[in-house]
Design a protein around this motif. Structure first.
Motif, PDB file in Angstrom:
ATOM      1  N   SER A  91     -12.174  83.781  12.534  1.00 56.17           N
ATOM      2  CA  SER A  91     -11.476  84.041  11.270  1.00 56.17           C
ATOM      3  C   SER A  91     -11.042  82.759  10.573  1.00 56.17           C
ATOM      4  N   VAL A  92     -10.966  81.655  11.300  1.00 51.50           N
ATOM      5  CA  VAL A  92     -10.584  80.371  10.681  1.00 51.50           C
ATOM      6  C   VAL A  92     -11.779  79.434  10.570  1.00 51.50           C
ATOM      7  N   MET A  93     -12.987  79.959  10.744  1.00 51.83           N
ATOM      8  CA  MET A  93     -14.205  79.184  10.535  1.00 51.83           C
ATOM      9  C   MET A  93     -14.726  79.404   9.131  1.00 51.83           C
ATOM     10  N   THR A  94     -15.616  78.544   8.717  1.00 51.42           N
ATOM     11  CA  THR A  94     -16.325  78.748   7.456  1.00 51.42           C
ATOM     12  C   THR A  94     -17.530  79.658   7.705  1.00 51.42           C
ATOM     13  N   ASN A  95     -18.085  80.218   6.639  1.00 50.88           N
ATOM     14  CA  ASN A  95     -19.268  81.066   6.779  1.00 50.88           C
ATOM     15  C   ASN A  95     -20.447  80.296   7.354  1.00 50.88           C
ATOM     16  N   HIS A 116     -21.185  91.807   3.523  1.00 48.07           N
ATOM     17  CA  HIS A 116     -21.712  91.502   4.840  1.00 48.07           C
ATOM     18  C   HIS A 116     -21.978  90.018   5.041  1.00 48.07           C
ATOM     19  N   THR A 117     -22.133  89.232   3.975  1.00 51.73           N
ATOM     20  CA  THR A 117     -22.337  87.793   4.127  1.00 51.73           C
ATOM     21  C   THR A 117     -21.019  87.032   4.263  1.00 51.73           C
ATOM     22  N   GLN A 118     -19.907  87.641   3.891  1.00 49.14           N
ATOM     23  CA  GLN A 118     -18.604  86.996   3.986  1.00 49.14           C
ATOM     24  C   GLN A 118     -18.019  87.239   5.382  1.00 49.14           C
TER      25      GLN A 118
END
Length: 299
Positions: free
Chosen positions: A58-62, A260-262
């Motif tokens: 949850s604290v990573m980037t996509n 779905h990509t987020q």
């Protein structure tokens, strides 16, 4: 000629002194924890891995989440997923809907479950055992069999596509009545009889005497009811059509389909969803064993 060591609790042939068994017991190495922890600790770590991975994701980037092989640790704390969820979606509305449904359901189960449980535990009336047996039999009926009749009743009441459709079918559950009844049976009757002699009515005895002694059972019913209502997806999926009435679980499912990509936002939404459940369980875990043990003393 060699001297032989004396057995615990016998006289030493060399020293002629009694070696007490307690002294031998004190010399044995003792673990600072239960031996069961050697098995439970690795299992706890295994079950905690998905939750830890959820929080880290949850604290990573996509880009970090979509990387292959996946990153095991974030390069930095990125709160973009949380900002996206709280600012660009109906997530706060869904959270409020789930909170309203869960709070009303918990309060109703505590009130009606206490009244019904006390009636089955202390009052004898015609057909009480038969009625109790029928109520417990409903616990064995799967929800899939009652789903359509429940939907038709809610439709007749005009509650479909409202939060009332999620609250009314769960105002009182057989589990809450049964658990509270079993706990009430474990309480001594002498306390209630003394209150009756002083002129207290049954409702006053229940409110002033029985319920204060039943806090472990009440806490258990509250937490388990909250977990069941908060995590329910099947019934909201049937009874709710408009997105403004979605609960958190139903809204999160739609949110995952639309975005779905987020993945960072999806992970952040899951963390926010799991957090109230985790806090509720940790806050009442000490009452579970006491309540379940006490409720099983009498049948």
């Amino acid at each position: 000629m060699t001297a032989t060591s004396a057995r615990p609790g016998t006289a030493d042939p060399v020293r002629g002194v009694l070696d007490p068994p307690a002294a031998v017991e004190r010399r044995r190495p003792r673990l600072p924890f239960s031996p069961w922890h050697l098995l439970l600790a690795p299992l706890a770590l295994v079950f905690a891995v998905p939750l830890v991975w959820l929080v880290l994701s949850s604290v990573m980037t996509n880009a970090e989440i979509n990387r292959f092989p996946p990153a095991l640790w974030p390069s930095g704390i990125d709160l973009g997923g949380y900002r996206y969820v709280l600012g660009n979606a109906m997530f706060p509305r869904w959270f409020a809907n789930s909170l309203i449904v869960s709070a009303v359901t918990v309060a109703a189960n505590l009130v009606f479950g206490s009244l019904a449980g006390y009636a089955f535990a202390r009052m004898r009336f015609a057909g009480s055992r038969v009625l109790l047996g029928l109520m417990l039999a409903t616990m064995a009926v799967p929800f899939q069999l009652t789903m359509i009749p429940t939907f038709l009743v809610m439709k007749k009441l005009g509650l479909i596509d409202t939060l009332g459709a999620l609250i009314v079918p769960s105002l009182v559950t057989p589990f809450a009545v049964f658990l509270l009844r079993q706990f009430f049976l474990s309480l001594p009757r002498e306390l209630e009889e003394a209150a009756w002699i002083d002129g207290c009515s049954r409702l006053r005895v229940l409110w002033r005497i029985v319920l204060p002694l039943s806090r472990p059972a009440l806490a258990t019913v509250a937490v388990l009811t909250f977990l069941t209502t908060w995590n329910d997806l099947t019934w909201p999926l049937i009874a709710i059509n408009h997105d403004t009435q979605y609960t958190l679980q139903l809204g999160l499912t739609t949110f995952q389909g639309q975005h779905h990509t987020q993945w960072a936002a999806v992970m952040a939404g899951n963390v926010i969803t799991v957090l109230p459940v985790l806090l509720a369980f940790l806050g009442a875990q000490k009452t579970f064993i006491q309540s379940i043990t006490s409720s099983g003393l009498k049948g």
